[in-house]
Scaffold this active site. Structure first.
Site, PDB file in Angstrom:
ATOM      1  CB  CYS A   2       0.591  -0.896  -3.753  1.00  0.00           C
ATOM      2  SG  CYS A   2       1.009   0.834  -3.751  1.00  0.00           S
ATOM      3  CD  GLU A 103      -4.143  -1.840   0.727  1.00  0.00           C
ATOM      4  OE1 GLU A 103      -5.422  -1.779   0.285  1.00  0.00           O
ATOM      5  OE2 GLU A 103      -3.377  -1.890   0.012  1.00  0.00           O
TER       6      GLU A 103
END
Length: 227
Positions: A2, A103
């Site tokens: 992340c 992402e």
């Protein structure tokens, strides 16, 4: 991993912290909206000492002489066994508020970015660790953080095999309680978040550059790309 987030609900988070946890110290004031926070930039966090402050996105343990790497993530499965992270996991945990995170997924010849966001509230509170490192050269203390990741839930799995740990409000007090040092008490909080409380869609590759930081980054590429 992340490594890119957006946060633009600062006022709502502050009000929720006050309601859930009571008094805290706001070192930031009122934050402007940010839609593309990248590693090495300033990442707001509520620390276990109940300070709401900016942290450097990239972890620096207090005991290193010179930081050679700045990990932005710590894996939930190994966080208690890694010397770099173990002390902070036990004593210096944090919440990092984000309205969502990005992402990337390899699709043909390029990587397509996706925006992941909550469906039942305005923001996520990500589980994180923090520490303070003294910078001798510039005579200042650097407060840094890393987001904890866990295995992906069903929504994330087609895009990436990892996702950030998300701490529900009812567990904020436990997560930030520095008197809780037994890892076994915390492990249940490191599980993947429920897929039905999240959604995702494709966004423009403009997000690839941290220079771009505007609300248009959150525009869906097209309605048919919505999950």
């Amino acid at each position: 991993m992340c490594g890119r987030v957006g946060f633009f609900s600062d006022g709502l988070f502050i009000n929720d912290v006050q309601a859930v946890l009571g008094d805290f110290i706001n070192d930031i004031g009122t934050l402007p909206p940010h839609y593309n926070i990248a590693p090495s930039q300033q990442l707001p966090a509520l620390l276990s000492n109940h300070h709401y402050t900016n942290t450097s996105f990239g972890f620096i343990p207090h005991w290193v002489k010179q930081p050679k790497i700045h990990p932005i993530n710590a894996r939930a499965e190994t966080i208690n066994g890694k010397p770099m992270f173990r002390g902070s996991f036990r004593h210096k945990r944090a919440l990092i508020p984000v309205n969502g995170f990005y992402e990337w997924h390899q699709e043909g010849s390029y990587k397509q970015p996706y925006w992941f966001h909550p469906t039942e509230q305005d923001y996520f509170a990500l589980g994180a660790i923090w520490d303070e490192w003294y910078d001798n050269e510039h005579d200042k203390i650097i407060t840094s953080s890393a987001i904890i990741t866990t295995e992906a839930n069903a929504l994330m799995q087609p895009i990436h095999d990892r996702m950030p740990v998300i701490i529900p409000k009812e567990s904020w007090a436990l997560w930030l309680d520095s008197a809780v040092t037994e890892p076994e008490v915390l492990y249940d909080l490191l599980n993947p978040y429920r897929s039905d409380r999240m959604a995702t869609y494709k966004v423009s590759t403009r997000v690839n550059s941290p220079v771009n930081d505007d609300v248009d980054l959150l525009s869906p590429m097209s309605p048919e790309t919505l999950f």
